[in-house]
Design a protein around this motif. Structure first.
Motif, PDB file in Angstrom:
ATOM      1  N   SER A 294      43.328  43.774  34.683  1.00  0.00           N
ATOM      2  CA  SER A 294      43.603  43.935  36.110  1.00  0.00           C
ATOM      3  C   SER A 294      43.187  42.670  36.865  1.00  0.00           C
ATOM      4  O   SER A 294      42.323  41.903  36.400  1.00  0.00           O
ATOM      5  N   GLY A 295      43.784  42.476  38.019  1.00  0.00           N
ATOM      6  CA  GLY A 295      43.404  41.316  38.833  1.00  0.00           C
ATOM      7  C   GLY A 295      42.269  41.592  39.789  1.00  0.00           C
ATOM      8  O   GLY A 295      41.851  40.708  40.550  1.00  0.00           O
ATOM      9  N   ASP A 296      41.714  42.814  39.770  1.00  0.00           N
ATOM     10  CA  ASP A 296      40.680  43.184  40.737  1.00  0.00           C
ATOM     11  C   ASP A 296      39.433  42.304  40.629  1.00  0.00           C
ATOM     12  O   ASP A 296      38.842  41.908  41.642  1.00  0.00           O
ATOM     13  N   VAL A 299      39.963  38.951  42.273  1.00  0.00           N
ATOM     14  CA  VAL A 299      39.882  39.019  43.734  1.00  0.00           C
ATOM     15  C   VAL A 299      38.421  39.082  44.176  1.00  0.00           C
ATOM     16  O   VAL A 299      38.008  38.383  45.109  1.00  0.00           O
ATOM     17  N   LYS A 300      37.647  39.912  43.481  1.00  0.00           N
ATOM     18  CA  LYS A 300      36.219  40.028  43.794  1.00  0.00           C
ATOM     19  C   LYS A 300      35.518  38.689  43.572  1.00  0.00           C
ATOM     20  O   LYS A 300      34.696  38.260  44.385  1.00  0.00           O
ATOM     21  N   GLY A 321      44.642  36.814  40.581  1.00  0.00           N
ATOM     22  CA  GLY A 321      44.418  38.250  40.559  1.00  0.00           C
ATOM     23  C   GLY A 321      45.611  39.021  41.099  1.00  0.00           C
ATOM     24  O   GLY A 321      46.024  40.037  40.530  1.00  0.00           O
ATOM     25  N   ILE A 322      46.177  38.535  42.200  1.00  0.00           N
ATOM     26  CA  ILE A 322      47.351  39.185  42.782  1.00  0.00           C
ATOM     27  C   ILE A 322      48.520  39.156  41.798  1.00  0.00           C
ATOM     28  O   ILE A 322      49.266  40.131  41.655  1.00  0.00           O
ATOM     29  N   LYS A 324      48.336  39.141  38.566  1.00  0.00           N
ATOM     30  CA  LYS A 324      48.083  40.121  37.506  1.00  0.00           C
ATOM     31  C   LYS A 324      48.375  41.551  37.961  1.00  0.00           C
ATOM     32  O   LYS A 324      48.789  42.393  37.176  1.00  0.00           O
ATOM     33  N   VAL A 326      46.818  44.220  41.406  1.00  0.00           N
ATOM     34  CA  VAL A 326      45.535  44.680  41.949  1.00  0.00           C
ATOM     35  C   VAL A 326      45.635  46.124  42.407  1.00  0.00           C
ATOM     36  O   VAL A 326      46.715  46.638  42.704  1.00  0.00           O
ATOM     37  N   THR A 327      44.494  46.775  42.477  1.00  0.00           N
ATOM     38  CA  THR A 327      44.434  48.163  42.930  1.00  0.00           C
ATOM     39  C   THR A 327      44.644  48.270  44.439  1.00  0.00           C
ATOM     40  O   THR A 327      45.296  49.185  44.923  1.00  0.00           O
ATOM     41  N   ALA A 332      43.150  42.422  48.751  1.00  0.00           N
ATOM     42  CA  ALA A 332      43.461  41.125  48.147  1.00  0.00           C
ATOM     43  C   ALA A 332      43.973  40.140  49.198  1.00  0.00           C
ATOM     44  O   ALA A 332      43.601  38.961  49.198  1.00  0.00           O
TER      45      ALA A 332
END
Length: 393
Positions: A294-296, A299-300, A321-322, A324, A326-327, A332
């Motif tokens: 995940s890209g989360d 982003v974090k 991340g985006i 990939k 994100v949730t 993001a």
């Protein structure tokens, strides 16, 4: 069209002070805005004297203003307005329905002002923006804030928008209050960030992350109010795994001589300790984020890098991340906008903030950040000198 004395009437009659958010909002006069300080001071004295009924003394003050050398066009315009106001107060410059409109307002007969007087002006084709402003002021003084808001919403200028903001605050209309504050901020009045942020804080159901984002704008615009603001912002930054930013926030509270008690000192020490550990573990955090499906985590990581002063690295991480997936797409975009702003790419930052959609509270917070970027705001890195902006703007 309402004659010149009624343009001046709005200058003098709107010199009240309106209470907003526990403070006071001084209504800026047209004379003060247009004239140079040395002329504006004399004209303000003239207005005050005329309001008290001393029109002869008021005229003497105007003569002193006229005697100031090198009068600018703004000086001359303000002098003419105050002369007309004095004429209206003395009863020598107004006739018919206009005279009654002025007399009723000056006497506090506001029901007459908003009712028969305003209707007479409409029939005579003399109900212009200045007359509308005075009628709105009368409604405000009667406590009819909703009607005042209705009339003021279509008017521009600091006096009208400042009064609108006060009426909105008194009636609990946070949307109108924020719109008025935004209008004033866009007009070059950064002092109204205080009211914009008060409205944002009052929004129900904010997440902790949204609260942190509002606190960040408070810090950036110089609107931290007390030790609790610094403590909350630093604690939230720690909660979201941003110890370097937390340390910088806490240190600013110390520098402001607000974080002085034992609890605050523990917070400062915790933030510094965690920041050192975070910096030492940065390579491992990058490796884990890049390896995640995940890209989360990227982003974090990007949000943390922004707080570390590594704006371009933050942009790269968040974009990856985006890509990939994100949730939380809104989150993001918020982090990407902040990274862009830290790097000096304001147009890109605005575009990212404006991409936050679908959640009213998230949209509100993102809009505030967009406003900050559009009015020239910068986001310096928390713990290091900000990176030099690239060619991209």
């Amino acid at each position: 069209m309402v004659s010149q004395q009624f343009r001046a009437l709005a200058v003098g009659l709107l010199l009240t002070t309106a209470s907003v958010a526990g403070g006071s909002l001084a209504m800026t006069t047209t004379a003060e805005a247009a004239a140079r300080p040395q002329v504006g001071k004399l004209l303000q004295q003239a207005i005050d004297l005329a309001k008290s009924g001393s029109t002869s003394a008021a005229s003497s003050k105007v003569q002193q203003a006229e005697a100031v050398g090198g009068l600018t066009p703004g000086d001359q315009q303000a002098i003419a307005q105050v002369k007309s106001f004095i004429a209206a107060k003395s009863g020598s410059g107004a006739t018919g329905s206009k005279a009654k409109f002025a007399a009723d307002y000056n006497a506090g007969r506001y029901a007459q002002v908003v009712g028969p007087d305003a209707e007479e002006l409409r029939k005579a084709g003399q109900y212009d923006a200045q007359a509308q402003l005075i009628v709105a002021q009368a409604y405000y003084l009667m406590g009819n804030y909703q009607q005042a808001i209705k009339l003021l919403s279509g008017l521009s200028g600091e006096t009208a928008q400042g009064l609108l903001m006060s009426a909105a605050h008194k009636s609990g209309d946070t949307v109108a209050e924020q719109k008025a504050a935004e209008h004033l901020i866009l007009g070059g009045q950064p002092k109204y960030w205080t009211y914009m942020l008060a409205g944002a804080d009052a929004t129900r159901g904010l997440t902790d992350h949204e609260t942190l984002d509002i606190a960040r704008i408070r810090l950036l615009t110089g609107n931290m109010r007390n030790a609790e603001d610094y403590q909350l912002a630093a604690e939230l930054a720690i909660q979201y795994g941003l110890p370097t930013e937390a340390s910088a926030i806490a240190q600013k509270g110390v520098d402001a001589k607000l974080l002085t008690d034992a609890r605050s000192q523990r917070l400062v020490g915790l933030a510094k300790t965690n920041a050192a550990k975070d910096a030492a573990n940065l390579a491992n955090a990058m490796k884990a984020a890049n390896a995640s499906k995940s890209g989360d985590l990227l982003v974090k990581l990007g949000e943390n890098l922004t707080g570390m002063g590594k704006a371009q690295d933050a942009i790269n991480a968040i974009q990856a991340g985006i890509k990939k997936g994100v949730t939380d797409a809104n989150d993001a975009q918020m982090r990407l906008g902040q990274a862009y702003l830290a790097a000096g790419h304001k147009n890109d930052a605005v575009q990212a903030f404006n991409s936050v959609k679908g959640d009213p509270k998230a949209e509100m917070v993102a809009h505030i950040w967009s406003l900050y970027a559009r009015t020239g705001g910068t986001m310096q890195a928390a713990a290091a000198a900000p990176e030099k902006p690239g060619k991209k703007k």
